[in-house]
Design a protein around this motif. Structure first.
Motif, PDB file in Angstrom:
ATOM      1  N   LEU A   1      -1.130   7.535  -1.401  1.00 10.01           N
ATOM      2  CA  LEU A   1      -2.591   7.403  -1.399  1.00 10.01           C
ATOM      3  C   LEU A   1      -3.195   8.433  -0.447  1.00 10.01           C
ATOM      4  O   LEU A   1      -2.709   8.595   0.674  1.00 10.01           O
ATOM      5  N   PRO A   2      -4.262   9.100  -0.858  1.00  6.39           N
ATOM      6  CA  PRO A   2      -4.959   9.984   0.087  1.00  6.39           C
ATOM      7  C   PRO A   2      -5.469   9.165   1.274  1.00  6.39           C
ATOM      8  O   PRO A   2      -5.838   7.993   1.105  1.00  6.39           O
TER       9      PRO A   2
ATOM     10  N   ALA B   1       1.865  -4.820 -10.135  1.00  2.38           N
ATOM     11  CA  ALA B   1       3.331  -4.911 -10.038  1.00  2.38           C
ATOM     12  C   ALA B   1       4.004  -3.550  -9.935  1.00  2.38           C
ATOM     13  O   ALA B   1       5.014  -3.416  -9.247  1.00  2.38           O
ATOM     14  N   VAL B   2       3.457  -2.532 -10.611  1.00  2.00           N
ATOM     15  CA  VAL B   2       4.100  -1.207 -10.594  1.00  2.00           C
ATOM     16  C   VAL B   2       3.436  -0.244  -9.617  1.00  2.00           C
ATOM     17  O   VAL B   2       3.846   0.904  -9.506  1.00  2.00           O
ATOM     18  N   GLY B   3       2.389  -0.705  -8.919  1.00  2.00           N
ATOM     19  CA  GLY B   3       1.774   0.134  -7.904  1.00  2.00           C
ATOM     20  C   GLY B   3       0.601   0.968  -8.371  1.00  2.00           C
ATOM     21  O   GLY B   3       0.210   1.919  -7.690  1.00  2.00           O
ATOM     22  N   VAL B   4       0.016   0.655  -9.511  1.00  2.00           N
ATOM     23  CA  VAL B   4      -1.195   1.339  -9.949  1.00  2.00           C
ATOM     24  C   VAL B   4      -2.369   0.702  -9.207  1.00  2.00           C
ATOM     25  O   VAL B   4      -2.583  -0.500  -9.322  1.00  2.00           O
ATOM     26  N   GLN B   5      -3.109   1.494  -8.457  1.00  2.00           N
ATOM     27  CA  GLN B   5      -4.215   0.951  -7.649  1.00  2.00           C
ATOM     28  C   GLN B   5      -5.537   0.926  -8.408  1.00  2.00           C
ATOM     29  O   GLN B   5      -6.331   0.015  -8.255  1.00  2.00           O
TER      30      GLN B   5
ATOM     31  N   LEU C   1       0.825  -1.217   0.000  1.00  2.00           N
ATOM     32  CA  LEU C   1       0.000   0.000   0.000  1.00  2.00           C
ATOM     33  C   LEU C   1       0.857   1.264   0.000  1.00  2.00           C
ATOM     34  O   LEU C   1       0.494   2.265  -0.617  1.00  2.00           O
ATOM     35  N   ASN C   2       1.980   1.221   0.679  1.00  2.00           N
ATOM     36  CA  ASN C   2       2.856   2.391   0.729  1.00  2.00           C
ATOM     37  C   ASN C   2       3.539   2.691  -0.600  1.00  2.00           C
ATOM     38  O   ASN C   2       4.099   3.768  -0.772  1.00  2.00           O
ATOM     39  N   LYS C   3       3.487   1.756  -1.541  1.00  2.00           N
ATOM     40  CA  LYS C   3       4.073   1.972  -2.871  1.00  2.00           C
ATOM     41  C   LYS C   3       3.007   2.305  -3.928  1.00  2.00           C
ATOM     42  O   LYS C   3       3.331   2.581  -5.069  1.00  2.00           O
ATOM     43  N   ARG C   4       1.729   2.247  -3.557  1.00  2.00           N
ATOM     44  CA  ARG C   4       0.661   2.517  -4.522  1.00  2.00           C
ATOM     45  C   ARG C   4       0.725   3.964  -4.993  1.00  2.00           C
ATOM     46  O   ARG C   4       0.972   4.879  -4.199  1.00  2.00           O
ATOM     47  N   GLN C   5       0.478   4.159  -6.286  1.00  2.00           N
ATOM     48  CA  GLN C   5       0.566   5.469  -6.919  1.00  2.00           C
ATOM     49  C   GLN C   5      -0.845   5.982  -7.230  1.00  2.00           C
ATOM     50  O   GLN C   5      -1.525   5.434  -8.087  1.00  2.00           O
ATOM     51  N   SER C   6      -1.247   7.031  -6.539  1.00  2.00           N
ATOM     52  CA  SER C   6      -2.607   7.556  -6.716  1.00  2.00           C
ATOM     53  C   SER C   6      -2.746   8.449  -7.942  1.00  2.00           C
ATOM     54  O   SER C   6      -3.853   8.831  -8.305  1.00  2.00           O
ATOM     55  N   ASP C   7      -1.639   8.781  -8.589  1.00  2.00           N
ATOM     56  CA  ASP C   7      -1.683   9.729  -9.702  1.00  2.00           C
ATOM     57  C   ASP C   7      -1.425   9.084 -11.064  1.00  2.00           C
ATOM     58  O   ASP C   7      -1.081   9.758 -12.030  1.00  2.00           O
TER      59      ASP C   7
ATOM     60  N   LEU D   1      -6.919  -4.585  -6.558  1.00  2.40           N
ATOM     61  CA  LEU D   1      -7.050  -3.318  -7.274  1.00  2.40           C
ATOM     62  C   LEU D   1      -8.445  -2.744  -7.091  1.00  2.40           C
ATOM     63  O   LEU D   1      -9.391  -3.461  -6.768  1.00  2.40           O
ATOM     64  N   SER D   2      -8.562  -1.456  -7.353  1.00  2.72           N
ATOM     65  CA  SER D   2      -9.871  -0.793  -7.379  1.00  2.72           C
ATOM     66  C   SER D   2     -10.274  -0.694  -8.842  1.00  2.72           C
ATOM     67  O   SER D   2      -9.712   0.101  -9.591  1.00  2.72           O
ATOM     68  N   VAL D   3     -11.220  -1.536  -9.242  1.00  2.00           N
ATOM     69  CA  VAL D   3     -11.636  -1.602 -10.640  1.00  2.00           C
ATOM     70  C   VAL D   3     -12.959  -0.871 -10.795  1.00  2.00           C
ATOM     71  O   VAL D   3     -13.944  -1.201 -10.128  1.00  2.00           O
TER      72      VAL D   3
END
Length: 195
Positions: free
Chosen positions: A178-179, A42-46, A13-19, A73-75
């Motif tokens: 992540l917010p 794998a690359v942190g896209v949530q 979760l700490n590597k997830r990219q919100s942008d 993931l959030s689909v």
């Protein structure tokens, strides 16, 4: 949940990219969608957006190719392009499509350190005219072979790993991006409880 499992999930979760996000337009093969989801994880896209305006809404993804990535993931599924783009515009400053055109920019000339959504099109016809009109521009993956296209999941992987490279250099993986409300929601969804 074991302490080791908890630590592992928190590290993810700490590597997830919100942008950074991926949008799949009318991609009909669930195995391609699942392969994209695996790369996103794998690359942190949530967040992944699945837009089906010309094919039925997907009921499931190809489990073998995703290694169950979808559950992490959030689909977001949409059947209306305008609604999908309205949701994207709330979170992302630029929306780019993969499309071979005279105004397309090279993948390696894109600045992936901003808030960006990447649209990948259907296996046969690519990104539709409607979606290209809604987007901010097009990009291409440079190729020197006879065939000027890659499988959707491969094109997405190449693109996301370039984004990861740039974001890593910019320090985006050094702290949680992540917010807090989204992080709390994911902690709950992933089964975290107070220790």
């Amino acid at each position: 949940m074991t302490p080791e499992r908890r630590a592992r999930l928190l590290a993810v979760l700490n590597k997830r990219q919100s942008d950074l996000t991926v949008v799949l337009e009318n991609v009909f093969d669930p195995h391609n969608i699942s392969a994209v989801m695996r790369t996103c994880d794998a690359v942190g896209v949530q967040e992944v957006y699945v837009l089906n305006t010309r094919i039925p809404r997907h009921k499931k993804w190809g489990a073998k190719s995703s290694s169950s990535a979808a559950k992490w993931l959030s689909v977001h599924q949409f059947t209306n392009a305008e609604e999908c783009f309205a949701a994207l515009r709330q979170k992302y400053d630029r929306i780019l499509t993969t499309h071979l055109s005279s105004d397309a920019v090279n993948l390696y000339d894109i600045d992936f350190t901003g808030r960006i959504a990447l649209v990948f099109g259907n296996e046969h016809s690519g990104v539709s005219d409607e979606i290209r009109a809604l987007a901010d521009g097009n990009f291409i993956i440079p190729q020197v072979g006879i065939i000027k296209s890659l499988n959707i999941s491969v094109a997405c992987a190449v693109t996301l790993y370039e984004a990861q490279r740039q974001k890593k250099l910019a320090g985006h993986y050094d702290s949680c991006r992540l917010p807090q409300p989204q992080l709390n929601e994911l902690l709950d969804k992933w089964g975290f409880e107070e220790p």
